[in-house]
Scaffold this motif. Structure first.
Motif, PDB file in Angstrom:
ATOM      1  N   ARG A 174       0.837  -1.199   0.000  1.00  0.00           N
ATOM      2  CA  ARG A 174       0.000   0.000   0.000  1.00  0.00           C
ATOM      3  C   ARG A 174       0.864   1.239   0.000  1.00  0.00           C
ATOM      4  O   ARG A 174       2.023   1.211   0.432  1.00  0.00           O
ATOM      5  CB  ARG A 174      -0.964  -0.011   1.183  1.00  0.00           C
ATOM      6  N   GLN A 175       0.257   2.320  -0.443  1.00  0.00           N
ATOM      7  CA  GLN A 175       0.995   3.585  -0.537  1.00  0.00           C
ATOM      8  C   GLN A 175       0.049   4.752  -0.317  1.00  0.00           C
ATOM      9  O   GLN A 175      -1.076   4.767  -0.838  1.00  0.00           O
ATOM     10  CB  GLN A 175       1.667   3.698  -1.913  1.00  0.00           C
ATOM     11  N   VAL A 176       0.532   5.708   0.471  1.00  0.00           N
ATOM     12  CA  VAL A 176      -0.189   6.971   0.640  1.00  0.00           C
ATOM     13  C   VAL A 176       0.662   8.059   0.016  1.00  0.00           C
ATOM     14  O   VAL A 176       1.884   7.934  -0.081  1.00  0.00           O
ATOM     15  CB  VAL A 176      -0.476   7.278   2.122  1.00  0.00           C
ATOM     16  N   PRO A 177       0.041   9.150  -0.410  1.00  0.00           N
ATOM     17  CA  PRO A 177       0.807  10.229  -1.072  1.00  0.00           C
ATOM     18  C   PRO A 177       1.948  10.725  -0.190  1.00  0.00           C
ATOM     19  O   PRO A 177       1.770  10.949   1.009  1.00  0.00           O
ATOM     20  CB  PRO A 177      -0.249  11.298  -1.296  1.00  0.00           C
ATOM     21  N   GLY A 178       3.115  10.851  -0.801  1.00  0.00           N
ATOM     22  CA  GLY A 178       4.260  11.377  -0.082  1.00  0.00           C
ATOM     23  C   GLY A 178       5.044  10.353   0.698  1.00  0.00           C
ATOM     24  O   GLY A 178       6.064  10.682   1.313  1.00  0.00           O
ATOM     25  N   LYS A 179       4.582   9.109   0.684  1.00  0.00           N
ATOM     26  CA  LYS A 179       5.283   8.053   1.411  1.00  0.00           C
ATOM     27  C   LYS A 179       5.639   6.915   0.473  1.00  0.00           C
ATOM     28  O   LYS A 179       5.058   6.758  -0.592  1.00  0.00           O
ATOM     29  CB  LYS A 179       4.426   7.525   2.562  1.00  0.00           C
ATOM     30  N   GLN A 180       6.624   6.126   0.906  1.00  0.00           N
ATOM     31  CA  GLN A 180       7.017   4.975   0.106  1.00  0.00           C
ATOM     32  C   GLN A 180       5.982   3.868   0.190  1.00  0.00           C
ATOM     33  O   GLN A 180       5.249   3.760   1.177  1.00  0.00           O
ATOM     34  CB  GLN A 180       8.373   4.449   0.610  1.00  0.00           C
ATOM     35  N   ARG A 181       5.948   3.068  -0.850  1.00  0.00           N
ATOM     36  CA  ARG A 181       5.078   1.896  -0.855  1.00  0.00           C
ATOM     37  C   ARG A 181       5.561   0.930   0.220  1.00  0.00           C
ATOM     38  O   ARG A 181       6.763   0.691   0.351  1.00  0.00           O
ATOM     39  CB  ARG A 181       5.097   1.235  -2.235  1.00  0.00           C
ATOM     40  N   GLU A 182       4.613   0.378   0.979  1.00  0.00           N
ATOM     41  CA  GLU A 182       5.005  -0.520   2.056  1.00  0.00           C
ATOM     42  C   GLU A 182       4.316  -1.872   1.939  1.00  0.00           C
ATOM     43  O   GLU A 182       3.188  -1.969   1.437  1.00  0.00           O
ATOM     44  CB  GLU A 182       4.679   0.106   3.421  1.00  0.00           C
ATOM     45  N   LEU A 183       5.015  -2.878   2.430  1.00  0.00           N
ATOM     46  CA  LEU A 183       4.480  -4.226   2.408  1.00  0.00           C
ATOM     47  C   LEU A 183       3.326  -4.356   3.393  1.00  0.00           C
ATOM     48  O   LEU A 183       3.401  -3.880   4.526  1.00  0.00           O
ATOM     49  CB  LEU A 183       5.586  -5.210   2.802  1.00  0.00           C
ATOM     50  N   VAL A 184       2.275  -5.028   2.933  1.00  0.00           N
ATOM     51  CA  VAL A 184       1.147  -5.341   3.808  1.00  0.00           C
ATOM     52  C   VAL A 184       1.165  -6.829   4.174  1.00  0.00           C
ATOM     53  O   VAL A 184       1.145  -7.197   5.350  1.00  0.00           O
ATOM     54  CB  VAL A 184      -0.194  -4.986   3.145  1.00  0.00           C
ATOM     55  N   ALA A 185       1.219  -7.664   3.144  1.00  0.00           N
ATOM     56  CA  ALA A 185       1.203  -9.116   3.388  1.00  0.00           C
ATOM     57  C   ALA A 185       1.697  -9.841   2.153  1.00  0.00           C
ATOM     58  O   ALA A 185       1.540  -9.342   1.030  1.00  0.00           O
ATOM     59  CB  ALA A 185      -0.203  -9.600   3.746  1.00  0.00           C
ATOM     60  N   GLU A 236      -6.137   4.969   9.456  1.00  0.00           N
ATOM     61  CA  GLU A 236      -4.749   4.929   8.989  1.00  0.00           C
ATOM     62  C   GLU A 236      -4.491   3.824   7.964  1.00  0.00           C
ATOM     63  O   GLU A 236      -3.396   3.750   7.399  1.00  0.00           O
ATOM     64  CB  GLU A 236      -3.784   4.779  10.173  1.00  0.00           C
ATOM     65  N   ASP A 237      -5.477   2.981   7.698  1.00  0.00           N
ATOM     66  CA  ASP A 237      -5.355   1.997   6.620  1.00  0.00           C
ATOM     67  C   ASP A 237      -5.674   2.605   5.261  1.00  0.00           C
ATOM     68  O   ASP A 237      -5.521   1.936   4.231  1.00  0.00           O
ATOM     69  CB  ASP A 237      -6.296   0.810   6.869  1.00  0.00           C
ATOM     70  N   THR A 238      -6.125   3.839   5.258  1.00  0.00           N
ATOM     71  CA  THR A 238      -6.436   4.510   4.004  1.00  0.00           C
ATOM     72  C   THR A 238      -5.194   4.615   3.132  1.00  0.00           C
ATOM     73  O   THR A 238      -4.162   5.115   3.564  1.00  0.00           O
ATOM     74  CB  THR A 238      -6.997   5.916   4.276  1.00  0.00           C
ATOM     75  N   ALA A 239      -5.292   4.103   1.907  1.00  0.00           N
ATOM     76  CA  ALA A 239      -4.155   4.067   0.990  1.00  0.00           C
ATOM     77  C   ALA A 239      -4.612   3.486  -0.336  1.00  0.00           C
ATOM     78  O   ALA A 239      -5.733   2.982  -0.459  1.00  0.00           O
ATOM     79  CB  ALA A 239      -3.027   3.210   1.567  1.00  0.00           C
TER      80      ALA A 239
END
Length: 121
Positions: A38-49, A88-91
């Motif tokens: 997942r990714q939110v604007p301005g942040k790096q893509r992160e692993l969820v599962a 905070e799961d919004t992405a």
């Protein structure tokens, strides 16, 4: 060209649930690991599962106990069941496959176009 197509995103209230799906536009010769990021604007893509071909799963700490990843090898699809959603799961959620498209090609990474998940408080 193979495309991964995600579906199931949307708007949900905090505490609610969503189920994301990801399938390929064409069949693959073999699929190793499948995952959700997942990714939110301005942040790096992160692993969820992630889930291996053998069914071994791995989760980011922030989703443990709330999200469940699964795969259907017969349908060449991967799913993410998301429960107890928080704002905070919004992405934008992306599926990722580590796969070989044909027997003549090496393993490569494939990404979906992303699906928006918005959790309201």
């Amino acid at each position: 060209q193979v495309q991964l197509v995600e579906s199931g995103g949307g708007l949900v209230q905090a505490g609610g649930s969503l189920r994301l799906s990801c399938a390929a536009s064409r069949s693959m010769f073999s699929i190793n690991a499948m995952g959700w990021y997942r990714q939110v604007p301005g942040k790096q893509r992160e692993l969820v599962a992630t889930i291996t071909s053998g069914g071994r799963t791995n989760y980011a700490d922030f989703v443990k106990g709330r999200f469940t990843i699964s795969r259907d090898n017969a349908k060449n699809a991967v799913y993410l069941q998301m429960n107890s959603l928080k704002p905070e799961d919004t992405a934008v959620y992306y599926c990722n496959w580590r796969a070989r498209r044909t027997v003549w090609l090496a393993e490569d990474d494939y990404w979906g176009q992303g699906t928006q998940v918005t959790v309201s408080s």
